[in-house]
Design a protein around this motif. Structure first.
Motif, PDB file in Angstrom:
ATOM      1  N   ILE A 244      48.483  36.914  29.931  1.00 16.87           N
ATOM      2  CA  ILE A 244      47.573  35.874  30.426  1.00 16.87           C
ATOM      3  C   ILE A 244      46.875  36.452  31.649  1.00 16.87           C
ATOM      4  O   ILE A 244      47.484  36.568  32.709  1.00 16.87           O
ATOM      5  CB  ILE A 244      48.329  34.587  30.800  1.00 16.87           C
ATOM      6  N   PRO A 245      45.624  36.871  31.535  1.00 17.82           N
ATOM      7  CA  PRO A 245      44.966  37.568  32.647  1.00 17.82           C
ATOM      8  C   PRO A 245      44.969  36.737  33.929  1.00 17.82           C
ATOM      9  O   PRO A 245      44.780  35.519  33.899  1.00 17.82           O
ATOM     10  CB  PRO A 245      43.535  37.787  32.127  1.00 17.82           C
ATOM     11  N   TYR A 246      45.213  37.410  35.045  1.00 14.68           N
ATOM     12  CA  TYR A 246      45.156  36.847  36.396  1.00 14.68           C
ATOM     13  C   TYR A 246      46.260  35.806  36.635  1.00 14.68           C
ATOM     14  O   TYR A 246      47.098  35.982  37.497  1.00 14.68           O
ATOM     15  CB  TYR A 246      43.782  36.232  36.684  1.00 14.68           C
ATOM     16  N   LEU A 247      46.269  34.710  35.881  1.00 13.85           N
ATOM     17  CA  LEU A 247      47.246  33.656  36.115  1.00 13.85           C
ATOM     18  C   LEU A 247      48.660  34.149  35.842  1.00 13.85           C
ATOM     19  O   LEU A 247      49.588  33.838  36.592  1.00 13.85           O
ATOM     20  CB  LEU A 247      46.935  32.440  35.236  1.00 13.85           C
ATOM     21  N   GLY A 248      48.853  34.922  34.775  1.00 16.05           N
ATOM     22  CA  GLY A 248      50.183  35.421  34.452  1.00 16.05           C
ATOM     23  C   GLY A 248      50.732  36.319  35.540  1.00 16.05           C
ATOM     24  O   GLY A 248      51.912  36.224  35.917  1.00 16.05           O
TER      25      GLY A 248
END
Length: 345
Positions: A244-248
């Motif tokens: 999950i890009p950025y949020l992960g």
């Protein structure tokens, strides 16, 4: 009657194409949102197939029967992600109480240092307890709805895994079916666009997996040096969250820092913050440009816009699917440009 200049006609033609494509895309998004329960496993299965196909092809090259190779590939992904999930959950259960105690202690210390200005924290805690007591009845219904959501997620995951099995085993049949549904003159271009789109998704998944693995190894090594308990579990969380890009990355890094705070104190937690930030800087300035530029050529601004749009449409799931779907769209556009240039029109 005077005809329009050639540049004007080209611009008008492209405007019509853009409007048609936008309309089709809008209808497609609306259908996907309407039939989200059925569409989501299919999209997840396509991502899983793009990620697992190299392993499947290697097993087939070793003379393993196709159905058995697909089954072994699915079993491998269940073992990896199931094991990672178990490690993460076990780590959070072991340190959950200590995290809460450490956070409560930090809030108390902050209140003592702030003096009178910190009394608002006490008021906030009192109000929070009263609110929890007041809405305790709704908590039960929230638990029930949460269990139903968990059941739905598990059902979609099982369906997606079964679809991965069939997509791996019957990829050739699916391509033949796609060609049979297209008129003879358009079969080759449609197949070329499908292959280009799938190649873009496969490149994205391969690059993301490599970046996730490097991030997980670096953060795990840093946490082991800092002697933070459950470092392997936190590294597994980093690996899973990287999809999950950025949020992960933010969530997994925050959990790692909280565990360090709970088990090793404020000083080690600050060092853990430094480790997480250093790894994120390495990812953003070294890994992403070097790896993703060779697999999926998309500007970071395009990635952020795609993530924002995906989040607005389908929340976290939309964030997960937005970038690979955008990569597939760019692949189709690239193939259309190639065909357009080859025609010389």
């Amino acid at each position: 009657m005077h005809t329009l200049p050639e540049p004007v006609r080209r611009v008008a033609a492209w405007c019509v194409v853009v409007l048609l494509v936008t309309g089709v895309a809008a209808v497609g998004v609306w259908l996907c949102v309407t039939f989200q329960t059925a569409v989501t496993p299919v999209l997840l299965a396509l991502l899983g197939t793009a990620l697992l196909r190299p392993l499947y092809l290697r097993l087939v090259a070793m003379k393993v029967q196709r159905s058995l190779a697909a089954g072994l590939t699915c079993a491998a992904v269940v073992a990896v992600f199931g094991g990672a999930t178990y490690i993460v959950v076990a780590a959070l259960i072991d340190t959950g109480d200590q995290i809460l105690i450490s956070l409560r202690r930090a809030a108390t210390d902050l209140t003592r240092h702030l003096g009178a200005a910190g009394t608002s924290l006490d008021d906030l805690a009192t109000n929070a307890r009263s609110l929890l007591g007041k809405f305790g009845g709704t908590a039960a219904s929230g638990v029930i709805s949460g269990l139903s959501v968990v059941g739905e997620v598990i059902a979609m995951a099982v369906l997606a895994l079964l679809l991965v099995f069939f997509f791996l085993r019957d990829a050739g049949r699916a391509l033949h079916a796609l060609r049979s549904m297209v008129p003879a003159g358009g079969a080759d271009p449609v197949e070329a666009m499908a292959r280009r789109a799938y190649g873009a998704v496969e490149g994205f998944m391969r690059g993301t997996t490599l970046i996730a693995l490097i991030d997980a190894l670096l953060i795990t090594a840093g946490l082991l040096i800092l002697r933070v308990p459950n470092a392997v579990g936190l590294g597994a969380l980093v690996f899973v969250g990287a999809y999950i890009p950025y949020l992960g990355a933010f969530i997994s890094g925050a959990v790692a820092v909280l565990v360090a705070l709970a088990e090793r104190g404020v000083a080690i937690a600050l060092w853990a913050v430094g480790v997480v930030l250093a790894v994120q800087l390495i990812e953003g300035h070294v890994l992403q440009p070097v790896i993703q530029s060779r697999t999926v050529q998309m500007h970071p601004a395009v990635v952020m816009i795609a993530i924002t749009a995906g989040a607005s449409v389908a929340g976290i799931l939309g964030m997960l699917l937005a970038v690979p779907l955008t990569a597939a769209a760019f692949g189709v556009i690239g193939e259309l440009r190639r065909l357009y240039a080859a025609d010389g029109t």
